[in-house]
Design a protein around this motif. Structure first.
Motif, short mmCIF file in Angstrom:
data_model
loop_
_atom_site.label_atom_id
_atom_site.label_comp_id
_atom_site.label_asym_id
_atom_site.label_seq_id
_atom_site.Cartn_x
_atom_site.Cartn_y
_atom_site.Cartn_z
N GLY A 1 -28.99 26.13 -37.76
CA GLY A 1 -30.12 25.24 -38.04
C GLY A 1 -30.54 25.40 -39.49
O GLY A 1 -30.22 26.41 -40.13
N PHE B 1 -36.85 16.34 -41.47
CA PHE B 1 -35.44 16.72 -41.51
C PHE B 1 -34.79 16.63 -40.12
O PHE B 1 -33.63 16.26 -40.00
CB PHE B 1 -35.27 18.12 -42.13
CG PHE B 1 -35.14 18.05 -43.63
CD1 PHE B 1 -36.18 17.56 -44.41
CD2 PHE B 1 -33.97 18.45 -44.27
CE1 PHE B 1 -36.05 17.46 -45.79
CE2 PHE B 1 -33.83 18.35 -45.65
CZ PHE B 1 -34.87 17.86 -46.42
N ASP B 2 -35.55 16.95 -39.10
CA ASP B 2 -35.05 16.78 -37.73
C ASP B 2 -34.64 15.33 -37.50
O ASP B 2 -33.55 15.04 -37.01
CB ASP B 2 -36.14 17.13 -36.71
CG ASP B 2 -36.11 18.59 -36.31
OD1 ASP B 2 -35.10 19.27 -36.59
OD2 ASP B 2 -37.10 19.06 -35.72
N ASP C 1 -39.34 28.38 -38.95
CA ASP C 1 -39.06 27.19 -38.15
C ASP C 1 -37.63 26.73 -38.44
O ASP C 1 -37.16 26.85 -39.57
CB ASP C 1 -40.03 26.06 -38.51
CG ASP C 1 -41.39 26.27 -37.85
OD1 ASP C 1 -41.48 27.10 -36.92
OD2 ASP C 1 -42.36 25.61 -38.27
N ARG D 1 -40.08 19.92 -41.84
CA ARG D 1 -39.17 20.18 -40.72
C ARG D 1 -38.98 18.95 -39.84
O ARG D 1 -37.85 18.56 -39.51
CB ARG D 1 -39.67 21.38 -39.92
CG ARG D 1 -38.61 22.07 -39.09
CD ARG D 1 -38.45 21.48 -37.72
NE ARG D 1 -39.68 21.50 -36.98
CZ ARG D 1 -39.96 22.39 -36.03
NH1 ARG D 1 -39.08 23.31 -35.71
NH2 ARG D 1 -41.11 22.34 -35.38
N ILE E 1 -31.54 14.40 -39.53
CA ILE E 1 -30.30 14.97 -38.97
C ILE E 1 -29.83 14.10 -37.81
O ILE E 1 -28.66 13.72 -37.72
CB ILE E 1 -30.50 16.44 -38.50
CG1 ILE E 1 -30.69 17.36 -39.72
CG2 ILE E 1 -29.31 16.92 -37.66
CD1 ILE E 1 -31.06 18.80 -39.37
N TYR F 1 -27.16 21.85 -35.94
CA TYR F 1 -26.22 20.94 -36.60
C TYR F 1 -24.78 21.44 -36.59
O TYR F 1 -23.87 20.74 -37.05
CB TYR F 1 -26.66 20.61 -38.03
CG TYR F 1 -26.57 21.80 -38.99
CD1 TYR F 1 -27.67 22.60 -39.25
CD2 TYR F 1 -25.38 22.11 -39.63
CE1 TYR F 1 -27.60 23.67 -40.11
CE2 TYR F 1 -25.28 23.19 -40.50
CZ TYR F 1 -26.40 23.97 -40.73
OH TYR F 1 -26.30 25.04 -41.59
N THR G 1 -34.64 23.50 -37.80
CA THR G 1 -34.39 22.12 -37.37
C THR G 1 -33.61 22.16 -36.06
O THR G 1 -33.29 23.23 -35.55
CB THR G 1 -33.48 21.37 -38.38
OG1 THR G 1 -32.27 22.12 -38.55
CG2 THR G 1 -34.18 21.16 -39.71
#
Ligand code: LYS
Length: 269
Positions: free
Chosen positions: A224, A237-238, A115, A234, A241, A120, A117
């Protein structure tokens, strides 16, 4: 004599107790009292300056500052370990690490096993050659010896152009080894992420290297953060971010490493 033995035993026991007490307070002190702040194990391949590299034995770079900012926003601490490129994927698949940050391009092949994120960082592959090289575009790499890091999108792009059985493709465990091969004359070109080769050329003017862009041959890519499939972290963290992109923390880290404002519309595209 018996008395002395007894005293000695007591002193030893007291000493052991004292040590244990110290040990305990040290453990709770590690989190600054906030025991709810869990430390996550982060793995990387620290041979990709300016994103992740070793400085006096310490993993440093944009990715390090970025992941620290994201983790802090999400309420975690991180411990980053330099395990190497191929091993980091093994660790994430086997769930022996919580996440990986290593300039990892989000693509469909990887998404089957891991998976990611949200993106970025925007990147693309470029070609690094000696100044006097006849290579001026990706097409000119035909029949030339190309050095790449094994298992990267750079390797894939070159194989797509000239076939997977291309004997002139030299694959290395990390990108620094690929650059060394170019410098020693064992390869005609290196294909790797633009920021990395551009930074190398800028910092090593005596090497007389240049970077070639070919937007027809190399696609836009997005980095990512990598998680084991189904990781609950996940989503957290998404969210983190997106938050640091909104609150200016991302821009702060970006400016520190690249001296310019980030173009956030690019990353969200
Ligand atoms: N971004 C490229 C990829 O994901 C290269 C990463 C290399 C990191 N050491 O394949």
């Amino acid at each position: 004599m018996k008395k002395l033995k007894l005293v000695l035993t007591m002193v030893t026991a007291a000493f052991v107790l004292l040590l244990t007490a110290c040990g305990t307070s040290e453990t709770s002190g590690e989190n600054g009292g906030k025991s709810e702040e869990k430390t996550l194990r982060v793995v990387t391949d620290a041979a990709y300056a300016p994103f992740e590299y070793l400085d006096k034995g310490e993993v440093t770079g944009f990715s390090v500052d970025f992941i620290n900012a994201v983790a802090k926003q999400a309420g975690y601490k991180v411990k980053i370990e330099n395990v190497g490129w191929d091993p980091l994927f093994v660790e994430i698949e086997g769930k022996t690490a919580d996440l990986a940050i290593s300039s990892i391009t989000i693509n469909d092949k990887r998404k089957k096993t891991y998976d990611f994120t949200v993106p970025y960082f925007l990147s693309t592959n470029k070609i690094m050659v000696p100044k006097e090289s006849p290579i001026k575009s990706a097409g000119d790499l035909k029949g030339k010896t190309v050095a790449v890091q094994n298992g990267t999108t750079g390797q894939e792009a070159v194989e797509k152009m000239f076939g997977a059985e291309n004997k002139n493709l030299k694959k290395f465990e990390n990108n620094n080894l690929a650059i060394m091969e170019l410098k020693s004359g064992g390869a005609d070109a290196v294909v790797a992420d633009n920021t990395v080769v551009e930074e190398y050329v800028k910092n090593n003017p005596k090497d007389n290297l240049v970077v070639i862009e070919d937007t027809n041959a190399f696609e836009k890519e997005f980095y990512g953060v990598l998680f084991p499939k189904g990781s609950k972290l996940r989503g957290e963290f998404d969210k983190a971010i997106k938050e640091i992109m909104e609150n200016g923390e991302y821009a702060k880290v970006y400016k520190k490493w690249f001296n310019i404002e980030p173009d956030l519309t690019d990353i969200k595209a």
